[in-house]
Design a protein around this motif. Structure first.
Motif, PDB file in Angstrom:
ATOM      1  N   ILE A  50       0.842  -1.205   0.000  1.00 38.22           N
ATOM      2  CA  ILE A  50       0.000   0.000   0.000  1.00 38.22           C
ATOM      3  C   ILE A  50       0.875   1.251   0.000  1.00 38.22           C
ATOM      4  O   ILE A  50       0.650   2.185  -0.775  1.00 38.22           O
ATOM      5  CB  ILE A  50      -0.953  -0.030   1.210  1.00 38.22           C
ATOM      6  N   ARG A  51       1.903   1.271   0.850  1.00 39.73           N
ATOM      7  CA  ARG A  51       2.801   2.428   0.906  1.00 39.73           C
ATOM      8  C   ARG A  51       3.577   2.609  -0.397  1.00 39.73           C
ATOM      9  O   ARG A  51       3.968   3.745  -0.737  1.00 39.73           O
ATOM     10  CB  ARG A  51       3.784   2.284   2.065  1.00 39.73           C
ATOM     11  N   ALA A  52       3.772   1.539  -1.146  1.00 39.09           N
ATOM     12  CA  ALA A  52       4.516   1.627  -2.411  1.00 39.09           C
ATOM     13  C   ALA A  52       3.758   2.418  -3.468  1.00 39.09           C
ATOM     14  O   ALA A  52       4.325   2.737  -4.519  1.00 39.09           O
ATOM     15  CB  ALA A  52       4.822   0.220  -2.923  1.00 39.09           C
ATOM     16  N   ASP A  53       2.490   2.728  -3.203  1.00 41.21           N
ATOM     17  CA  ASP A  53       1.674   3.549  -4.104  1.00 41.21           C
ATOM     18  C   ASP A  53       1.622   2.949  -5.506  1.00 41.21           C
ATOM     19  O   ASP A  53       1.826   3.633  -6.512  1.00 41.21           O
ATOM     20  CB  ASP A  53       2.212   4.983  -4.156  1.00 41.21           C
ATOM     21  N   ARG A  54       1.336   1.665  -5.570  1.00 43.33           N
ATOM     22  CA  ARG A  54       1.269   0.966  -6.858  1.00 43.33           C
ATOM     23  C   ARG A  54       0.027   1.399  -7.634  1.00 43.33           C
ATOM     24  O   ARG A  54      -1.061   1.497  -7.076  1.00 43.33           O
ATOM     25  CB  ARG A  54       1.255  -0.546  -6.650  1.00 43.33           C
ATOM     26  N   ARG A  55       0.203   1.647  -8.894  1.00 39.60           N
ATOM     27  CA  ARG A  55      -0.900   2.066  -9.769  1.00 39.60           C
ATOM     28  C   ARG A  55      -1.892   0.911  -9.933  1.00 39.60           C
ATOM     29  O   ARG A  55      -1.496  -0.248 -10.057  1.00 39.60           O
ATOM     30  CB  ARG A  55      -0.323   2.470 -11.128  1.00 39.60           C
TER      31      ARG A  55
ATOM     32  N   ILE B 249      -5.750   3.370  -0.510  1.00 40.86           N
ATOM     33  CA  ILE B 249      -6.448   2.389   0.342  1.00 40.86           C
ATOM     34  C   ILE B 249      -6.409   2.831   1.795  1.00 40.86           C
ATOM     35  O   ILE B 249      -7.396   2.705   2.521  1.00 40.86           O
ATOM     36  CB  ILE B 249      -5.814   0.988   0.181  1.00 40.86           C
ATOM     37  N   GLY B 250      -5.264   3.335   2.237  1.00 40.62           N
ATOM     38  CA  GLY B 250      -5.113   3.740   3.630  1.00 40.62           C
ATOM     39  C   GLY B 250      -4.204   2.790   4.374  1.00 40.62           C
ATOM     40  O   GLY B 250      -2.999   2.743   4.127  1.00 40.62           O
ATOM     41  N   ARG B 251      -4.766   2.000   5.250  1.00 40.63           N
ATOM     42  CA  ARG B 251      -3.992   1.025   6.025  1.00 40.63           C
ATOM     43  C   ARG B 251      -4.822  -0.238   6.201  1.00 40.63           C
ATOM     44  O   ARG B 251      -6.034  -0.161   6.418  1.00 40.63           O
ATOM     45  CB  ARG B 251      -3.620   1.612   7.398  1.00 40.63           C
ATOM     46  N   LEU B 252      -4.181  -1.386   6.095  1.00 39.99           N
ATOM     47  CA  LEU B 252      -4.862  -2.671   6.246  1.00 39.99           C
ATOM     48  C   LEU B 252      -4.428  -3.322   7.558  1.00 39.99           C
ATOM     49  O   LEU B 252      -3.228  -3.429   7.840  1.00 39.99           O
ATOM     50  CB  LEU B 252      -4.549  -3.574   5.062  1.00 39.99           C
ATOM     51  N   ARG B 253      -5.400  -3.758   8.325  1.00 38.77           N
ATOM     52  CA  ARG B 253      -5.127  -4.491   9.561  1.00 38.77           C
ATOM     53  C   ARG B 253      -5.729  -5.883   9.469  1.00 38.77           C
ATOM     54  O   ARG B 253      -6.913  -6.025   9.133  1.00 38.77           O
ATOM     55  CB  ARG B 253      -5.726  -3.771  10.775  1.00 38.77           C
ATOM     56  N   VAL B 254      -4.911  -6.898   9.699  1.00 39.04           N
ATOM     57  CA  VAL B 254      -5.430  -8.268   9.749  1.00 39.04           C
ATOM     58  C   VAL B 254      -5.995  -8.484  11.144  1.00 39.04           C
ATOM     59  O   VAL B 254      -5.251  -8.565  12.125  1.00 39.04           O
ATOM     60  CB  VAL B 254      -4.337  -9.306   9.430  1.00 39.04           C
ATOM     61  N   ALA B 255      -7.310  -8.536  11.247  1.00 39.66           N
ATOM     62  CA  ALA B 255      -7.967  -8.635  12.547  1.00 39.66           C
ATOM     63  C   ALA B 255      -7.931 -10.052  13.101  1.00 39.66           C
ATOM     64  O   ALA B 255      -7.776 -10.253  14.309  1.00 39.66           O
ATOM     65  CB  ALA B 255      -9.414  -8.148  12.440  1.00 39.66           C
ATOM     66  N   LYS B 256      -8.053 -11.044  12.206  1.00 37.13           N
ATOM     67  CA  LYS B 256      -8.169 -12.424  12.692  1.00 37.13           C
ATOM     68  C   LYS B 256      -7.924 -13.402  11.548  1.00 37.13           C
ATOM     69  O   LYS B 256      -8.249 -13.106  10.395  1.00 37.13           O
ATOM     70  CB  LYS B 256      -9.580 -12.645  13.263  1.00 37.13           C
ATOM     71  N   VAL B 257      -7.339 -14.550  11.868  1.00 36.17           N
ATOM     72  CA  VAL B 257      -7.193 -15.651  10.921  1.00 36.17           C
ATOM     73  C   VAL B 257      -7.923 -16.846  11.524  1.00 36.17           C
ATOM     74  O   VAL B 257      -7.625 -17.280  12.644  1.00 36.17           O
ATOM     75  CB  VAL B 257      -5.714 -16.002  10.662  1.00 36.17           C
ATOM     76  N   GLU B 258      -8.894 -17.383  10.798  1.00 37.42           N
ATOM     77  CA  GLU B 258      -9.744 -18.457  11.314  1.00 37.42           C
ATOM     78  C   GLU B 258      -9.643 -19.697  10.434  1.00 37.42           C
ATOM     79  O   GLU B 258      -9.403 -19.597   9.228  1.00 37.42           O
ATOM     80  CB  GLU B 258     -11.212 -18.016  11.351  1.00 37.42           C
ATOM     81  N   SER B 259      -9.885 -20.843  11.024  1.00 35.72           N
ATOM     82  CA  SER B 259      -9.994 -22.087  10.259  1.00 35.72           C
ATOM     83  C   SER B 259     -11.419 -22.227   9.734  1.00 35.72           C
ATOM     84  O   SER B 259     -12.385 -21.997  10.459  1.00 35.72           O
ATOM     85  CB  SER B 259      -9.652 -23.284  11.144  1.00 35.72           C
ATOM     86  N   LYS B 260     -11.538 -22.589   8.441  1.00 32.79           N
ATOM     87  CA  LYS B 260     -12.851 -22.821   7.840  1.00 32.79           C
ATOM     88  C   LYS B 260     -12.945 -24.247   7.302  1.00 32.79           C
ATOM     89  O   LYS B 260     -13.505 -24.499   6.253  1.00 32.79           O
ATOM     90  CB  LYS B 260     -13.098 -21.820   6.728  1.00 32.79           C
ATOM     91  N   GLY B 261     -12.400 -25.166   8.059  1.00 31.92           N
ATOM     92  CA  GLY B 261     -12.410 -26.559   7.627  1.00 31.92           C
ATOM     93  C   GLY B 261     -11.030 -26.973   7.149  1.00 31.92           C
ATOM     94  O   GLY B 261     -10.103 -26.167   7.036  1.00 31.92           O
ATOM     95  N   ARG B 262     -10.875 -28.242   6.852  1.00 33.98           N
ATOM     96  CA  ARG B 262      -9.582 -28.782   6.484  1.00 33.98           C
ATOM     97  C   ARG B 262      -9.023 -28.091   5.238  1.00 33.98           C
ATOM     98  O   ARG B 262      -9.622 -28.126   4.165  1.00 33.98           O
ATOM     99  CB  ARG B 262      -9.688 -30.284   6.223  1.00 33.98           C
ATOM    100  N   GLY B 263      -7.885 -27.434   5.399  1.00 39.78           N
ATOM    101  CA  GLY B 263      -7.198 -26.833   4.266  1.00 39.78           C
ATOM    102  C   GLY B 263      -7.679 -25.449   3.884  1.00 39.78           C
ATOM    103  O   GLY B 263      -7.224 -24.889   2.886  1.00 39.78           O
ATOM    104  N   PHE B 264      -8.586 -24.847   4.669  1.00 41.05           N
ATOM    105  CA  PHE B 264      -9.126 -23.530   4.313  1.00 41.05           C
ATOM    106  C   PHE B 264      -9.007 -22.574   5.502  1.00 41.05           C
ATOM    107  O   PHE B 264      -9.273 -22.951   6.636  1.00 41.05           O
ATOM    108  CB  PHE B 264     -10.593 -23.643   3.877  1.00 41.05           C
ATOM    109  N   ARG B 265      -8.611 -21.331   5.184  1.00 41.55           N
ATOM    110  CA  ARG B 265      -8.445 -20.314   6.224  1.00 41.55           C
ATOM    111  C   ARG B 265      -9.165 -19.039   5.819  1.00 41.55           C
ATOM    112  O   ARG B 265      -9.161 -18.656   4.640  1.00 41.55           O
ATOM    113  CB  ARG B 265      -6.964 -20.004   6.458  1.00 41.55           C
ATOM    114  N   ARG B 266      -9.757 -18.372   6.775  1.00 46.05           N
ATOM    115  CA  ARG B 266     -10.434 -17.096   6.555  1.00 46.05           C
ATOM    116  C   ARG B 266      -9.594 -15.990   7.188  1.00 46.05           C
ATOM    117  O   ARG B 266      -9.258 -16.058   8.376  1.00 46.05           O
ATOM    118  CB  ARG B 266     -11.832 -17.104   7.148  1.00 46.05           C
TER     119      ARG B 266
END
Length: 253
Positions: free
Chosen positions: A168-173, A229-246
């Motif tokens: 985000i800070r790189a200001d990519r077009r 965009i501003g700033r991105l914060r990863v609030a949480k990483v959750e399991s959504k079943g075998r092999g899947f993450r939210r």
């Protein structure tokens, strides 16, 4: 059918994502939906909610509280609001704060997608933006994206957040272009979802390119560069079943 035509409506927002005001002619109108010759209201899709706003005509205002996609693109009027007659010239105004917040959030999800694909090789299995954020009232966008990530590596949450904010800070077009289907699908990894969601009937494919990070087929609206965009914060990483993450994120100033 061209990429920017839905039924009888020319979709203006696909070519100009900053367009908020436009004039159009009413082609059909009932309390269930209003069909215009042109519209800048994004109808929703790919996890991005539909725009809200107003139609102004003959000194009257009709609130638009959603968009329905069928054979035609129908703007949904607020219950009890006046309905413009067929043939009326209306001025449409997209709610700016809501659209701007959703654009920032959508572009933030593309940065997240690009980082996770680049650093971990994972494809997207789902995503959504939370309408409860009330972007008319605040500047925090809440969203989530699901990935086919079998195991969560140590430090994943902070590493992803740091990498996203570096991009985000790189200001990519952020560029948008439309290509014939054969040319679009010749681009490596153009589909970043585990399942190809583009119907076979689509002949022109809209491409969103975050320069140097992420290129994929996409129909939504975006800001012009990652810095917006501003700033991105990863609030949480959750399991959504075998092999899947939210991965749940917030987009903030």
């Amino acid at each position: 059918m061209t990429y920017d035509l839905h039924g009888r409506t020319h979709r203006l927002e696909l070519a100009d994502q900053n367009l908020r005001d436009f004039e159009a002619v009413v082609l059909d109108a009932t309390p269930e939906g209003i069909v215009l010759s042109k519209s800048a209201f994004y109808p929703g899709g790919g996890g991005q909610p539909a725009d809200h706003g107003v139609l102004i005509w003959q000194g009257v205002e009709t609130r638009v509280v959603g968009v329905r996609k069928g054979d035609d693109l129908s703007l949904i009027p607020a219950e009890g609001d006046p309905i413009p007659p067929v043939g009326t010239v209306v001025t449409g105004a997209v709610a700016d704060a809501r659209r701007s917040a959703l654009m920032r959030t959508h572009s933030g999800l593309h940065v997240l997608c690009g980082v996770v694909f680049r650093d971990y090789g994972c494809l997207v299995t789902g995503g959504n933006m939370d309408e409860s954020m009330s972007p008319e009232l605040q500047t925090v966008g809440i969203a989530r994206m699901d990935f086919n990530l079998p195991e969560v590596p140590p430090g994943f949450k902070q590493a992803v957040e740091d990498a996203c904010n570096a991009e985000i800070r790189a200001d990519r077009r952020i560029d948008v272009r439309v290509l014939p289907r054969s040319e679009a699908f010749a681009i490596p990894d153009i589909i970043r979802t585990a399942t190809n969601l583009i119907p076979d009937t689509v002949t022109d494919v809209r491409i969103v390119d975050i320069a140097g990070l992420d290129t994929q087929a996409d129909g939504g609206t975006h800001v012009a560069s990652t810095k917006q965009i501003g700033r991105l914060r990863v609030a949480k990483v959750e399991s959504k079943g075998r092999g899947f993450r939210r991965v749940r994120v917030e987009i903030c100033d």
